[in-house]
Write an enzyme that holds these catalytic residues in place. Structure first.
Site, PDB file in Angstrom:
ATOM      1  N   LEU A 215       0.823  -1.215   0.000  1.00  0.00           N
ATOM      2  CA  LEU A 215       0.000   0.000   0.000  1.00  0.00           C
ATOM      3  C   LEU A 215       0.859   1.267   0.000  1.00  0.00           C
ATOM      4  CD1 LEU A 215      -2.592  -0.910   2.805  1.00  0.00           C
ATOM      5  CD2 LEU A 215      -3.000  -0.918   0.333  1.00  0.00           C
ATOM      6  N   SER A 216       2.184   1.085   0.044  1.00  0.00           N
ATOM      7  CA  SER A 216       3.090   2.197   0.362  1.00  0.00           C
ATOM      8  C   SER A 216       3.049   3.364  -0.618  1.00  0.00           C
ATOM      9  CB  SER A 216       4.517   1.663   0.437  1.00  0.00           C
ATOM     10  OG  SER A 216       5.434   2.732   0.570  1.00  0.00           O
ATOM     11  N   ASN A 217       2.834   4.552  -0.055  1.00  0.00           N
ATOM     12  CA  ASN A 217       2.941   5.787  -0.837  1.00  0.00           C
ATOM     13  C   ASN A 217       4.401   6.141  -1.068  1.00  0.00           C
ATOM     14  OD1 ASN A 217       0.048   6.485  -0.825  1.00  0.00           O
ATOM     15  ND2 ASN A 217       0.360   6.646   1.385  1.00  0.00           N
TER      16      ASN A 217
END
Ligand SMILES: *Cc1c(COP(=O)(O)O)cnc(C)c1O
Length: 338
Positions: free
Chosen positions: A84-86
Site C-alpha cells: 500500500l506504500s505511498n
C-alpha cells in the site's frame, strides 16, 4: 531569535535538494468542518496536492534523498515497504523521472486479483517488484540489503532508501516543510495552537518537531500513530530527529517529552481500515470536498475529531491538520490489501 532563524535557513541551504515540488502546497481553511467540530478555525495543509506522482509527504523527503542519490552516481533506487506504500510509489516516480531503475521489496505475498492502488502505479512506473513471502515487516530490511548487493554485483550502482524514507535526508525535507508552512501561515493569518499529522515510520513528525524547534514556531506539533504502538513510535521519532540534527549540524534537539503521539486509532493494524477512519473520510469529503485515505490521514483525522469532541483543543485558537496524501489507497479493495 533572528540569529536562530538565520542559522536555520543556512542548514537548509547547505544541503542539495532536487526540486520535485512545484512550489508551496495550498494551506486553506475548512470552515464547514470546523463548525461541525466546534473549532474556532481548522486549516488544512495540502501536501496531498504536491503535483509529483500523486503527491504526498514522501515527496518532500525525496527531494533531499534524490539529490544525495544523484551525488553518489546511483542508477538504481532500492527500497521497500508494504504494497500500500505511498513512499514506494514516490520513489518509483522519481526513478522514472530521472532515468533510474527502482527495485522494490514488499513484505508478504502478491495480492490476489488485479493490481490496485499504489502497487498498480508502481508497476506502471516500471519498477521491479519482489515480495519477501513473510508478513513480518522487518523481512523487508534484509531483502533490501540483499537486493542492493545483487544490483552492485551486476555492475549497477544501488542507492538504498529505508522504509518510509525515514532517514536524516528525509527528515530534512520535513524541516523545509515547516519553513514553508511558517511563511504561509503568517501571510494568511493562520495561527494554529496545534498542528496534527499522521505518524507511520516517524520521519515526518521528526522533521516537523525539529523544524518547529529550529524556527521557533509558535505551535505544538502532535502526531497520531497509525502503525506502531505509541512508545515505539515516540522512540523512533526521537531517534530520527537526533540523527538528522547530528548529520546536518542542526542546533536544536527534540527531547522525548516534546514528542506527543496519540494512540488508539490504529484499529486492527496498519493499513486495515477502521470504522472511525472511514467516518472521518466521509465527513471530510462531504463537508469540504477533500479526500483523506484509509491508512494514514483518515485515522489521523479520526483522532482530531475525537480530541475536538473531548474539548482537548482551545476554543479560541486554530487547529491545523497536515494532509499528507495517500488517496490512491481509496481505490484498493480492503479485502485485497492484506
Ligand atoms: C508515510 C505517510 C505518512 C506518515 O509519514 P512517516 O514519515 O512515515 O511517519 C502519513 N501520511 C501518508 C499519506 C503517508 O504516506
Amino acid at each position: 531569535m533572528m540569529t536562530l532563524r538565520t542559522a536555520a535557513s543556512e542548514v537548509l541551504k547547505a544541503v542539495p535538494r532536487l526540486p520535485l515540488l512545484a512550489g508551496p502546497t495550498p494551506l486553506h481553511r475548512a470552515p464547514r468542518l470546523a463548525g461541525e467540530l466546534d473549532l474556532a478555525e481548522l486549516w488544512l495543509k495540502r501536501d496531498d496536492l504536491i503535483s509529483f506522482g500523486f503527491g504526498g509527504n514522501k515527496v518532500r523527503g525525496l527531494e533531499l534523498i534524490m539529490a544525495d542519490a544523484l551525488k553518489h552516481g546511483a542508477d538504481t533506487l532500492v527500497t521497500g515497504a508494504g504494497p500500500l506504500s505511498n513512499h514506494v510509489r514516490a520513489c518509483a516516480t522519481a526513478a522514472a523521472r530521472h532515468g533510474m531503475s527502482c527495485n522494490v521489496v514488499y513484505w508478504g505475498s502478491p495480492p490476489p486479483g488485479p493490481r490496485q492502488g499504489n502497487l498498480r502505479l508502481v508497476e506502471l512506473l516500471g519498477a521491479t517488484v519482489r515480495f519477501t513471502g513473510s508478513a513480518d515487516r522487518e523481512s523487508v530490511d534484509a531483502m533490501i540489503e540483499a537486493e542492493a548487493n545483487r544490483v552492485g554485483a551486476n555492475g549497477g550502482r544501488p542507492y538504498v532508501i529505508p522504509r518510509g524514507g525515514a532517514c536524516p535526508h528525509g527528515v530534512l525535507g520535513h524541516v523545509a516543510a515547516v519553513r514553508e508552512f511558517l511563511a504561509q501561515a503568517s501571510a494568511l493569518g493562520c495561527r494554529p495552537d496545534v498542528v496534527l499529522l499522521a505518524v507511520g515510520s516517524g520521519g515526518t513528525l521528526a522533521g516537523w518537531l525539529l523544524g518547529s524547534r529550529l524556527f521557533n514556531a509558535p505551535w505544538r506539533v502532535e502526531g497520531v500513530t497509525v502503525s506502531r504502538p505509541q512508545a515505539e513510535a515516540a522512540e523512533q521519532v526521537t531517534r530520527l530527529a537526533a540523527a538528522a540534527a547530528e548529520r546536518f549540524g542542526i542546533d536544536a534537539t527534540v527531547g522525548e517529552r516534546d514528542v506527543i503521539i496519540h494512540d488508539g486509532f490504529i484499529g486492527g493494524g496498519y493499513g486495515i481500515p477502521t470504522p472511525e477512519g472511514n467516518a472521518a473520510i466521509a465527513l471530510m469529503a462531504r463537508r469540504e470536498g477533500v479526500f483523506l485515505d484509509p491508512t494514514y490521514t483518515g485515522k489521523a483525522f479520526a483522532a482530531l475529531m475525537h480530541l475536538a469532541r473531548e474539548g482537548r483543543f482551545r476554543r479560541d485558537r486554530a487547529v491545523a491538520f497536515v494532509h499528507t496524501g495517500g488517496a490512491p489507497t481509496l481505490f484498493v479493495d480492503p479485502e485485497a490489501a492484506r
